[in-house]
Design an enzyme around this catalytic site. Structure first.
Site, short mmCIF file in Angstrom:
data_model
loop_
_atom_site.label_atom_id
_atom_site.label_comp_id
_atom_site.label_asym_id
_atom_site.label_seq_id
_atom_site.Cartn_x
_atom_site.Cartn_y
_atom_site.Cartn_z
N ASP A 23 0.87 -1.18 0.00
CA ASP A 23 0.00 0.00 0.00
C ASP A 23 0.91 1.23 0.00
O ASP A 23 2.11 1.13 0.24
CB ASP A 23 -0.91 -0.05 1.25
CG ASP A 23 -2.09 0.89 1.11
OD1 ASP A 23 -2.19 1.57 0.07
OD2 ASP A 23 -2.92 0.96 2.05
N ASP B 105 -3.94 7.11 -3.91
CA ASP B 105 -5.31 7.50 -4.22
C ASP B 105 -5.91 8.21 -3.02
O ASP B 105 -5.31 8.24 -1.94
CB ASP B 105 -6.14 6.27 -4.60
CG ASP B 105 -6.21 5.26 -3.46
OD1 ASP B 105 -5.17 5.05 -2.80
OD2 ASP B 105 -7.29 4.69 -3.22
N ALA C 161 -12.08 2.53 0.31
CA ALA C 161 -12.85 3.31 1.29
C ALA C 161 -14.20 2.69 1.65
O ALA C 161 -15.18 3.39 1.87
CB ALA C 161 -13.03 4.75 0.81
N CYS D 99 -7.86 -23.53 19.34
CA CYS D 99 -9.09 -23.82 20.09
C CYS D 99 -9.15 -25.27 20.55
O CYS D 99 -9.79 -25.58 21.55
CB CYS D 99 -10.31 -23.48 19.23
SG CYS D 99 -10.33 -21.74 18.79
N CYS E 202 -14.87 -23.84 17.63
CA CYS E 202 -13.90 -23.93 16.54
C CYS E 202 -12.96 -25.08 16.86
O CYS E 202 -12.74 -25.40 18.03
CB CYS E 202 -13.14 -22.61 16.46
SG CYS E 202 -11.72 -22.61 15.35
N CYS F 74 -9.73 -25.27 15.37
CA CYS F 74 -8.37 -24.97 14.92
C CYS F 74 -7.38 -25.41 16.01
O CYS F 74 -7.76 -25.75 17.12
CB CYS F 74 -8.22 -23.49 14.58
SG CYS F 74 -7.97 -22.41 16.00
ZN ZN Z 1 -10.03 -21.59 16.61
#
Ligand code: ZN
Length: 492
Positions: free
Chosen positions: A93, A128, A196, A284, A279, A281
């Site tokens: 950016d 921009d 934006a 978790c 979750c 993952c």
């Molecule tokens: Zn998770």
């Protein structure tokens, strides 16, 4: 023709594509999530983004690198890939955000693009003007001119193999966004961020976000890769992809983690409110919320950041699989049920059903009718257009069930809400293979009545009898007067 982006599969306006990034020597499969890496604060090291999360592309801010002495020196000396420790594609950016935030920055588009090129960025960005929503039209137009001047400067710059972003601005004025997108598309620039929109997302104005995206998409060619700038919440990925966005960037995973916020595909939770992690993952599975609350700030932030990334990448994969399976809109429908603002976003998407219909594949795996919104899907609209090209003759029965009276007809067609009438021979063709509930709703019946109307108006010399199963007056009112109406027994 932009030969660095190839669309492979589509569903609604969503697509699986391949973005070739020549300078990095990689091809990124889209929709792709680009984690935002703050060169000063690295919640999760970029190498891990690649190895643990499968990130093929990330985004960082060249303006921060440029304005931090030791970072700038190291970036010039080692190159951005070594500085960050990332072999995939790196998007930079430009400092537009800082310009909007602080009113001025000390570089021009030419300077920052030269710098991005010098430090080895793979996709650079001009400066921009990210015009926020709801500003006066004059300001939106004035700032758009500045953005377009930056695009001209970017076109004139020698950027070698580096791809260059052509941001599309225009605040909340769809006509400005569409015109800006058309002009951006006409440049030889490469990737098209819709800019934006963060203030819209932060205030849950998903419907307006969709209107802005749809306007930009009208101005862009199909071969234009679209980046929804600042979109990092997994809750809205499916919706944004269905509207035609290909790239997302997530700073959210890190920013939310810093405030103990836990991302899910249904919204955001606060760690302090959670008794359980919904979750599976790695984070978790190994911890419960109580445990995580007991950790020190740094460890907790890193673990929450990891979970937030896992859930975001998982949703990206789910969206891609949905495109492959042809059930992206079913996924959008289920995500739309997580928050009223998301439902508004989905309804806004369906307001653009004719636009979606132009890109939606003619045949897909399945169509599940899941809510009244399903009656407005592009497949229904397409069937209504197609039915006008059919020319049955004589006396034709259109029936939801059996044949109601002893009369003989020249043809008996099926009627299935929300599609309406079709010859039995088409029963096995998409979307008429749709799974619809036995208990039809008013919207579906009204849509079916629209289908009847289209067929009848296209065939003025044919006689029609409609045998419906308890349609409401609002549906029957759409059926032309010359159609004889019979009521089936109901019995449900
Ligand atoms: Zn998770």
């Amino acid at each position: 023709m932009r030969d660095h982006f190839e669309v492979r599969r589509g569903d609604a306006a969503g697509r699986i594509g391949r973005l070739s990034v020549p300078r990095a020597g990689v091809t990124v499969e889209t929709p792709a999530l680009m984690p935002v890496v703050n060169p000063n604060i690295r919640t999760i090291p970029p190498r891990e983004l690649e190895s643990e999360f499968g990130a093929e592309i990330l985004i960082t801010n060249s303006y921060i690198v440029h304005s931090t002495d030791d970072l700038r020196e190291r970036a010039v000396e080692e190159g951005l890939h070594d500085l960050l420790g990332f072999d995939g594609a790196i998007v930079t950016d430009s400092g537009s955000f800082q310009l909007a935030e602080y009113g001025e920055i000390d570089v021009t588009t030419r300077e920052i693009l030269d710098f991005q090129h010098e430090i080895g960025s793979d996709v650079g960005t001009p400066i921009d003007i990210p015009t926020p929503p709801d500003v006066g039209r004059e300001r939106a137009e004035r700032e758009l001119e500045q953005t377009e001047a930056a695009l001209r400067d970017a076109e004139a710059a020698d950027t070698g193999e580096m791809l260059v972003n052509a941001p599309v601005q225009g605040s909340t004025y769809p006509d400005l966004r569409e015109a800006a997108a058309g002009r951006a598309d006409a440049t030889d620039l490469d990737v098209f961020p819709v800019g934006a929109v963060v203030p819209l997302m932060n205030s849950y104005r998903y419907a307006e976000m969709i209107d802005v995206v749809a306007a930009a998409k009208r101005g862009l060619g199909r071969d234009a890769p679209v980046h929804l700038f600042g979109a990092g919440h997994p809750m809205m990925f499916a919706l944004a992809v269905a509207a035609g966005c290909d790239l997302f960037d997530s700073a959210a995973y890190a920013i939310y983690a810093r405030d103990d916020r836990y991302l899910t595909v249904r919204g955001t939770e606060h760690l302090e409110d959670l008794e359980y992690f919904p979750c599976s993952c790695a984070v978790c599975a190994a911890h419960d919320p109580e445990e995580l609350r007991g950790y020190g700030d740094e460890e907790r932030e890193r673990l929450l950041g990891e979970h937030n990334l896992h859930v975001s990448f998982a949703e990206t994969r789910r969206v891609k699989q949905a495109i492959r399976s042809g059930n992206l809109l079913e996924l959008v429908e289920s995500r739309a049920r997580s928050h009223p603002a998301m439902l508004d976003g989905y309804r806004a998407l369906l307001d653009h059903a004719d636009q979606l219909e132009r890109e939606d594949p003619i045949s897909k795996g399945s169509f599940f009718y899941l809510s009244e919104e399903s009656a407005r899907r592009p497949e229904v609209r397409r069937h209504h257009e197609r039915v006008t090209r059919l020319n049955p003759e004589g006396e034709v029965l259109l029936t939801e069930g059996g044949i109601p009276s002893g009369d003989a007809y020249d043809a008996a067609w099926r009627v299935v809400p929300p599609f309406g009438p079709f010859p039995r021979a088409l029963s096995e063709t998409y979307p008429l293979t749709a799974e619809v509930p036995d208990r039809s709703d008013r919207r579906a019946q009204e849509a079916a009545a629209e289908g009847v109307r289209e067929l009848v108006e296209a065939n003025p010399g044919t006689e029609f009898v409609l045998a419906h199963d308890d349609w409401p007056a609002s549906a029957l009112a759409r059926v032309p007067d010359r159609v004889a109406i019979e009521t089936l027994g109901g019995g449900r």
